[in-house]
Design a protein around this motif. Structure first.
Motif, PDB file in Angstrom:
ATOM      1  N   GLY A 166      61.643  39.542  84.129  1.00  0.00           N
ATOM      2  CA  GLY A 166      61.492  39.539  85.577  1.00  0.00           C
ATOM      3  C   GLY A 166      60.095  39.279  86.084  1.00  0.00           C
ATOM      4  O   GLY A 166      59.691  39.838  87.099  1.00  0.00           O
TER       5      GLY A 166
ATOM      6  N   SER B 129      64.911  36.038  86.103  1.00  0.00           N
ATOM      7  CA  SER B 129      64.888  37.241  85.269  1.00  0.00           C
ATOM      8  C   SER B 129      64.219  37.019  83.918  1.00  0.00           C
ATOM      9  O   SER B 129      63.710  37.972  83.318  1.00  0.00           O
ATOM     10  CB  SER B 129      66.319  37.751  85.048  1.00  0.00           C
TER      11      SER B 129
ATOM     12  N   SER C  42      60.230  40.745  90.208  1.00  0.00           N
ATOM     13  CA  SER C  42      61.614  40.298  90.389  1.00  0.00           C
ATOM     14  C   SER C  42      62.271  40.934  91.603  1.00  0.00           C
ATOM     15  O   SER C  42      63.080  40.298  92.281  1.00  0.00           O
ATOM     16  CB  SER C  42      62.438  40.581  89.133  1.00  0.00           C
TER      17      SER C  42
END
Length: 976
Positions: A311, A566, A776
């Motif tokens: 992330g 991710s 993220s």
């Protein structure tokens, strides 16, 4: 004049939205055209529709929303209408947002990462990805301060603690910290205070991760700790250092991959009176002798490789474990086993819970948010794989590293570290230097660790396939024009590369929970069994004042699990992360538009970390002007407990400012204190609207998004909790994100990072392990702002205010409402005082536990005033849900009246016996002065929609006196 930190946006009462289903209130929700998108976000986000809003306004005595706002928000701090509008922040529909996110995700180049440095490409088991990370039953609950309706998450966090203690062989672990670097800083501070601050030198081995070292430097400065960075083993021969040594930090394995026997170092540090702090890797500990077996006092690291995506840096749960003698000094949250009122075992938060609210400026840590959601994912990973599965994964990773080492050595490369688990440092002289290898790797879409002109680093993880392995070997072969290899050319290793004395021989994860859920069927059932025990936003509103539990929209959550976002390593070259950097840049710009400030940083990964970062920026500014002596921070007594703790961490001295009985800041006392300390004044730190839930009619204030901003109020710095105002899910106690926005003169001092090109100016050191913090989840707030647009932000603020004032109006007369402005209005939250019931034996806790029987998570209890409940509805809740909650509170008031009039005794009534789980109501004799039906169905709606607490009221005192913080063993389960 001293610079003032005049604003700290904590549970910012507003949060953001736009055009919706045709809502009567034309000034808020204009008609859409035939060509407008149908999937506009405000229609999904804002609870009350126009008809409901009009009804609420009418009941409050207002003919228009604008008249209501004029009576609620002080005119002195209002910004001009449309300052934050759709021209400054254009709006995207949900489908338009996803298209935009896909476009930006494609701009992140998909390289295979072997960079390592504490970050790996984790393999997330699909059953955990779908049923935990993407499941609102797991990501929307609140921190488990109400354990009777949080037994599922508490059990999972106990699994996490047990996983950590078992793998590290330590006595006790907490329920996670923010990241590895800040966890190391917490360990350093523990070591410092363990010597009563009499010894000020903390030794850091030179092979510790660079991001950890950067965070340590800034934290050490605030506490006046002397940070010594040297080869730790050699440095301990320095007698002057030993005489002043409070502790030492080593990395095991270190950044270069080497595995060192530190047992003699541990003995030496202990002999000098210090603590041994070890940063390590949970997967490596499946094969390495754990630190608890060779003398560590504190063991920490990043648990993300247990099934949490990279992330671009987070969020990731740091683990933190200590010896038994340190357990009551450990920062963060600790989950313990206790018992309920029937004697049944139950879990609860123990000991350190919100230490800052008690100790304030005497607290040694400002940790408030943990990483509960990510800790739960890591715990589920361990449950799913078990000890045998984790051992297989570790053997695969180590084996691939061995095969790779043998292959490149056969080509002629020299590997510098003979001992290793997953990381190699490679001398590239044969290839005429590191650049040739990096160039070849880049052409093959591979990232290696950049060390220097001569060496490169390679770290393996669970995601590496045989094809990846062969491709990587051939990068090194190609760099020296050697023949390429195929899989058939490679041989499985015999033995391992871990020194025999450092190979693990002890058992780990023997507990039943880690040995029974290894099929997907069983894992799926276990995950959902735990989720069924917890109240979350899937059940009802969570009306927590100061915590802003609003809708966490599915549309804003979706992009974070796309591999384009991710799977990105936080230290990937900038040219490969264009999409991420655009998201970050746009969010920073939008936050600056909203707050009125010049610059922002997303690096702080919690609200408290944002407070700390802002204060460090202020200190750096003063120092740049030759005014390092400015070290006084004025903080109101009403402030959140992390405020004074953060100030002390930044090296400031706290002077408290009084608050009036009506909740307003005492401006006379403020002026007196400012004048008294003017020569040394560094900052004034204030939360606005205040923690009492009111707007104060004075200067240096911050208010609702779109209605005012902290810059126009005169502020210099603000911090924002994106997991509150900007709808990042609370995750059962984290993740959080705490960016700061600053005025132009402070911009040069925003945090730097060792893995990012140096900023111009005088940037402070890093405040988090990753350059952009928990990058993220910044996607969530970015999406939220884009889907609301400027007007939607404004509309959400208005509805948040309206909802709170409507609830205040409904509850007034039934309960004592503590704080209102001169027009009788509250801000985004309301404070009801239950002190009058104490003489009848009823406490705040009794009202809170009874609310659980009505299917609601209680509001914030006993804070900021011990006898009060702080209620915040947010803008997400509909009028129906507001009324349902108010009906419950009014009915509970009637139940309290039965105690007041003597119909029910003080020691045996429906409130003090609450909550009433099914196990109590459905079995055994009933000797209570009210019926079973009254206990569980006090209002008609509960017969259709009932959430059952799973345990009776939990005994807090018993849990603290009998501290047990791990999973039950086979023997315990057998005996029970």
């Amino acid at each position: 004049m001293a610079l003032a930190l005049r604003y700290a946006l904590r549970a910012a009462p507003s949060s953001l939205a736009i055009a919706r289903r045709s809502r009567g209130l034309a000034s808020i929700h204009p008609q859409t055209s035939l060509f407008s998108p149908l999937d506009v976000f405000p229609e999904r986000h804002i609870g009350p529709d126009d008809e409901e809003a009009s009804l609420m306004l009418s009941k409050l005595g207002f003919k228009s929303m604008e008249a209501f706002i004029e009576a609620t928000v002080p005119p002195k701090i209002r910004i001009a209408p449309n300052t934050v509008d759709n021209n400054s922040i254009p709006v995207l529909s949900e489908s338009e947002l996803h298209a935009r996110a896909k476009q930006l995700g494609a701009e992140n180049q998909s390289f295979k990462s072997y960079i390592g440095m504490g970050y790996h490409t984790a393999v997330v088991p699909p059953v955990i990805l779908r049923n935990v990370m993407e499941n609102p039953a797991w990501y929307t609950p609140y921190t488990p301060y109400q354990p009777e309706v949080a037994q599922g998450r508490l059990e999972s966090l106990v699994n996490y603690q047990t996983m950590v203690t078992s793998l590290t062989s330590m006595d006790i672990a907490n329920a996670s910290l923010l990241d590895e670097a800040t966890a190391a800083a917490e360990g350093m501070v523990m070591a410092f205070f363990s010597t009563s601050q009499k010894k000020r030198s903390f030794l850091v081995d030179s092979a510790v991760l660079p991001q950890t070292l950067a965070v340590l430097r800034l934290r050490a400065k605030g506490f006046g700790i002397n940070l010594v960075v040297r080869n730790a083993v050699a440095a301990l021969e320095d007698q002057d250092l030993r005489a002043d040594l409070c502790g030492a930090l080593v990395q095991y394995p270190d950044i270069n991959g080497s595995i060192t026997d530190y047992s003699a170092l541990a003995d030496s540090v202990h002999a000098a009176g210090g603590l041994v702090v070890v940063a390590t890797d949970l997967l490596a500990l499946a094969m390495l002798k754990p630190p608890g077996e060779w003398g560590a006092d504190i063991v920490l690291g990043n648990s993300a490789r247990f099934g949490v995506p990279a992330g671009y840096g987070g969020p990731h749960a740091a683990f933190f474990a200590v010896t038994d003698k340190l357990k009551r000094k450990m920062p963060g949250r600790l989950i313990g086993r206790s018992r309920d009122s029937t004697g049944q075992p139950a879990y609860r938060l123990s000991l350190q819970t919100r230490e800052q609210h008690i100790r304030r400026e005497k607290a040694t840590s400002n940790i408030c948010t943990s990483q509960a959601l990510l800790a739960n994912m890591a715990a589920m990973y361990a449950v799913y794989h078990g000890a045998a599965g984790i051992r297989r994964i570790a053997l695969k990773v180590h084996g691939y590293t061995q095969v790779f080492k043998s292959a490149i050595e056969s080509i002629g490369y020299n590997v510098e570290n003979p001992s290793f688990f997953d990381t190699l440092t490679i001398d590239t002289s044969i290839a005429s230097g590191a650049n040739a290898v990096h160039t070849t790797a880049t052409a093959a879409n591979i990232n290696l660790r950049r060390i220097d002109d001569k060496r490169v680093g390679v770290t393996f993880d669970e995601s590496i396939t045989p094809t990846d392995l062969v491709k990587l070997i051939n990068v090194f072969a190609s760099a020296v024009s050697a023949p390429s290899m195929s899989l058939s050319d490679l041989e499985a290793p015999k033995g391992n590369a871990i020194p025999s004395l450092l190979q693990r021989t002890s058992q780990y994860l023997p507990h039943p929970v880690f040995n029974k859920h290894h099929s997907e069927t069983e894992m799926l059932r276990y995950i959902n069994y735990l989720a069924s025990k917890d109240i979350s936003l899937i059940h009802s509103m969570i009306p927590l004042g100061s915590c802003t539990m609003k809708l966490n929209s599915t549309s804003s959550m979706i992009p974070i699990t796309w591999p384009e976002f991710s799977a990105v390593h936080p230290f990937a070259p900038f040219e490969q992360t264009k999409g991420y950097r655009t998201v970050i840049k746009e969010l920073e710009e939008d936050l600056c538009k909203i707050t009125g400030f010049h610059s922002a940083t997303l690096q702080p990964n919690s609200g408290a970390a944002g407070e700390y970062a802002g204060l460090c920026v202020i200190r750096a500014y003063h120092e740049s002007r030759g005014e390092a002596h400015r070290n006084i921070c004025l903080i109101p007594l009403s402030a959140h407990g992390t405020n004074p703790a953060s100030a002390v961490m930044a090296g400031l001295k706290v002077v408290s400012v009084k608050v009036h009985p009506d909740g307003n800041l005492d401006l006379v006392d403020l002026k007196t204190k400012a004048e008294l300390h003017k020569d040394n004044l560094a900052a004034f730190m204030i939360t606005y609207p205040s923690t009492f839930g009111v707007f104060e009619s004075g200067a240096n204030l911050n208010a609702q998004v779109g209605l005012t901003n902290p810059a126009i109020c005169g502020g210099d710095v603000c911090h924002l909790n994106l997991h509150k105002t900007f709808a990042i899910p609370h995750g059962g106690g984290g993740p959080g994100l705490g960016p700061i926005c600053v005025a132009e003169h402070l911009a040069p001092f925003l945090p730097s990072h060792p893995m990012v090109a140096a900023k111009e100016g005088q940037a402070i050191d890093a405040v988090a392990a990753a350059p952009f913090g928990s990058a993220s989840i910044a996607l969530i707030s970015w999406a939220y702002v884009k889907m609301l647009g400027g007007k939607g932000l404004n509309d959400s603020s208005k509805l948040a205010l309206l909802n709170a004032n409507y609830m205040a109006s409904r509850l007034q007369g039934h309960y004592s409402l503590r704080y209102k402005n001169e027009n009788g209005r509250v801000a985004h939250e309301l404070l009801i005082d239950l002190a009058e019931f104490s003489k009848y034996g009823l406490k705040v806790t009794d009202f809170a536990k009874r609310l659980q029987d009505y299917g609601f998570h209680p509001p914030t209890c006993s804070w900021p005033i011990a006898t009060c409940m702080l209620i915040e509805p947010t803008e997400s809740e509909t009028l129906e849900e507001l009324d349902r909650f108010c009906d419950a509170m009014i009915q509970i008031r009637k139940e309290a009246e039965d105690v007041i009039t003597g119909k029910q005794p003080k020691d045996n009534n429906i409130l003090v016996n609450a909550p009433h789980p099914m196990s109590v109501v459905a079995t055994g004799e009933w000797d209570r002065p009210y019926s079973r039906e009254t206990a569980v169905y006090p209002l008609p709606f509960l017969k259709e929609k009932k959430f059952w607490p799973t345990v009776s009221r939990i005994d807090d005192a018993y849990g603290d006196l009998n501290l047990i913080c791990d999973c039950p063993s086979v023997e315990e389960l057998s005996s029970s």
